[in-house]
Design an enzyme around this catalytic site. Sequence first.
Site, PDB file in Angstrom:
ATOM      1  N   HIS A 138       0.829  -1.209   0.000  1.00 42.38           N
ATOM      2  CA  HIS A 138       0.000   0.000   0.000  1.00 42.38           C
ATOM      3  C   HIS A 138       0.864   1.260   0.000  1.00 42.38           C
ATOM      4  CE1 HIS A 138      -2.766   2.831   2.338  1.00 42.38           C
ATOM      5  NE2 HIS A 138      -3.431   2.553   1.229  1.00 42.38           N
ATOM      6  N   ARG A 139       0.728   2.062  -1.024  1.00 43.56           N
ATOM      7  CA  ARG A 139       1.578   3.253  -1.245  1.00 43.56           C
ATOM      8  C   ARG A 139       3.058   2.844  -1.259  1.00 43.56           C
ATOM      9  NH1 ARG A 139      -1.381   7.289   3.210  1.00 43.56           N
ATOM     10  NH2 ARG A 139      -3.467   6.443   2.907  1.00 43.56           N
ATOM     11  N   GLU A 144       0.266  -0.624  -4.594  1.00 43.81           N
ATOM     12  CA  GLU A 144      -0.906   0.246  -4.723  1.00 43.81           C
ATOM     13  C   GLU A 144      -0.380   1.663  -4.685  1.00 43.81           C
ATOM     14  OE1 GLU A 144      -4.267   2.755  -3.010  1.00 43.81           O
ATOM     15  OE2 GLU A 144      -2.221   2.520  -2.317  1.00 43.81           O
ATOM     16  N   ASP A 155      -1.595   6.154  -5.428  1.00 42.27           N
ATOM     17  CA  ASP A 155      -2.690   7.118  -5.610  1.00 42.27           C
ATOM     18  C   ASP A 155      -2.287   8.148  -6.662  1.00 42.27           C
ATOM     19  OD1 ASP A 155      -4.261   6.316  -3.081  1.00 42.27           O
ATOM     20  OD2 ASP A 155      -2.243   6.698  -2.330  1.00 42.27           O
ATOM     21  N   HIS A 215      -1.042  10.876  -2.267  1.00 43.12           N
ATOM     22  CA  HIS A 215      -2.333  10.519  -1.664  1.00 43.12           C
ATOM     23  C   HIS A 215      -3.239  11.711  -1.377  1.00 43.12           C
ATOM     24  CE1 HIS A 215      -5.069   9.468   1.670  1.00 43.12           C
ATOM     25  NE2 HIS A 215      -5.155   8.294   1.063  1.00 43.12           N
ATOM     26  N   GLU A 251      -4.970   3.841  -7.787  1.00 41.97           N
ATOM     27  CA  GLU A 251      -6.200   4.423  -7.216  1.00 41.97           C
ATOM     28  C   GLU A 251      -6.349   5.860  -7.713  1.00 41.97           C
ATOM     29  OE1 GLU A 251      -6.814   4.690  -2.901  1.00 41.97           O
ATOM     30  OE2 GLU A 251      -8.478   6.055  -3.326  1.00 41.97           O
ATOM     31  N   LYS A 286      -7.614   9.319  -7.394  1.00 44.09           N
ATOM     32  CA  LYS A 286      -8.089  10.224  -6.345  1.00 44.09           C
ATOM     33  C   LYS A 286      -8.806  11.388  -7.027  1.00 44.09           C
ATOM     34  CE  LYS A 286      -6.570   8.488  -2.365  1.00 44.09           C
ATOM     35  NZ  LYS A 286      -7.549   7.804  -1.522  1.00 44.09           N
ATOM     36  N   ASP A 332       0.490  -1.984   4.330  1.00 46.18           N
ATOM     37  CA  ASP A 332       1.660  -1.093   4.412  1.00 46.18           C
ATOM     38  C   ASP A 332       2.944  -1.888   4.637  1.00 46.18           C
ATOM     39  OD1 ASP A 332       0.237   1.359   4.290  1.00 46.18           O
ATOM     40  OD2 ASP A 332      -0.276   1.217   6.419  1.00 46.18           O
TER      41      ASP A 332
HETATM   42  O1  G3P Z   1      -6.601   1.031  -2.084  1.00 52.47           O
HETATM   43  C1  G3P Z   1      -6.978   1.001  -0.782  1.00 52.47           C
HETATM   44  C2  G3P Z   1      -6.634   2.221   0.018  1.00 52.47           C
HETATM   45  O2  G3P Z   1      -5.496   2.814  -0.524  1.00 52.47           O
HETATM   46  C3  G3P Z   1      -7.751   3.216   0.064  1.00 52.47           C
HETATM   47  O3  G3P Z   1      -7.561   4.198   1.041  1.00 52.47           O
HETATM   48  O4  G3P Z   1      -6.981   6.423   1.847  1.00 52.47           O
HETATM   49  O5  G3P Z   1      -5.235   4.687   1.775  1.00 52.47           O
HETATM   50  O6  G3P Z   1      -6.071   5.712  -0.316  1.00 52.47           O
HETATM   51  P1  G3P Z   1      -6.412   5.287   1.069  1.00 52.47           P
HETATM   52 CA    CA Z   2      -4.914   4.484  -1.936  1.00 50.94          CA
END
Ligand code: G3P
Ligand code: CA
Length: 250
Positions: free
Chosen positions: A7-8, A34, A36, A49, A108, A110, A228
């Site tokens: 994640h990120r 993942e 954003d 993000h 993702e 945004k 993460d």
């Molecule tokens: O892709 C799942 C997650 O990244 C969504 O929430 O706020 O971390 O972008 P957020």
């Molecule tokens: Ca995200």
Amino acid sequence: MTLIFAHRGYAAAFPENTMKAFREAEKASADGIELDVQLTKDGEVVVIHDAKVDRTTDGKGYVKNFEYKELKKLNAAYKNESIEMEPIPSLRDVLGWLAENNLICNIEIKSGSAAPGELEEKVIKMVREFKLIDRIIISSFNHYSIVYCFRLAPDIEIAPLLAEGLYMPWVYAESIQAKGFHPHYAAAPNEIIKASLENNISIRPYTVNKESDMRRLFGEGCTALITDDPVKAFKIRKETISSANNNKRP
Ligand code: G3P
Ligand code: CA
């Protein structure tokens, strides 16, 4: 086998949404990353993000008010003393790197509640340019964004993000022609996972950082989990697989 998406990037240990975090995720044996995306003032797709740069960089202000050449000067690693400088990457930077490895990438979008348009069109165009259609999953909390992406590119997978529990989410996913969905992990009880998989709908909960949640989701055979901490997830997945193998032995 349940895949692990960082994640990120490897955000538990490195500055989120930077090339450093993505490279470290690959080193940690993640199956995917993942990230954003949003647009700068001059229309560059950048990987960050928040709507503002304040939390993750040494700058201040909205991403949409920066020209790309100014945004690139900000340090996205300013909180991390052991890393001198990490710029906010463009999506182009990340896709160029992905073209040289085998990772899956969950982009993702945004877009807040904005009507779809330039951002979605640029993402699709770039994914095609780098010939990555088979390794990209486009997600968003703004489902108009992903439906628009699907209309532009039905060959690229889409997945709605679901922050809350939904009644029969696999039916909803199918209704927008998504092959899967990404729920908050608390909105992914075992019966939802089971029913989704039985209906051939992928389920990839986010953001799974606790060992007990990881064990449950690996045990249930989720399509993937988004975390993460890919190092922790990799270790727990290995343990889950070996204990399942031990249980099978006569
Ligand atoms: O892709 C799942 C997650 O990244 C969504 O929430 O706020 O971390 O972008 P957020
Ligand atoms: Ca995200």
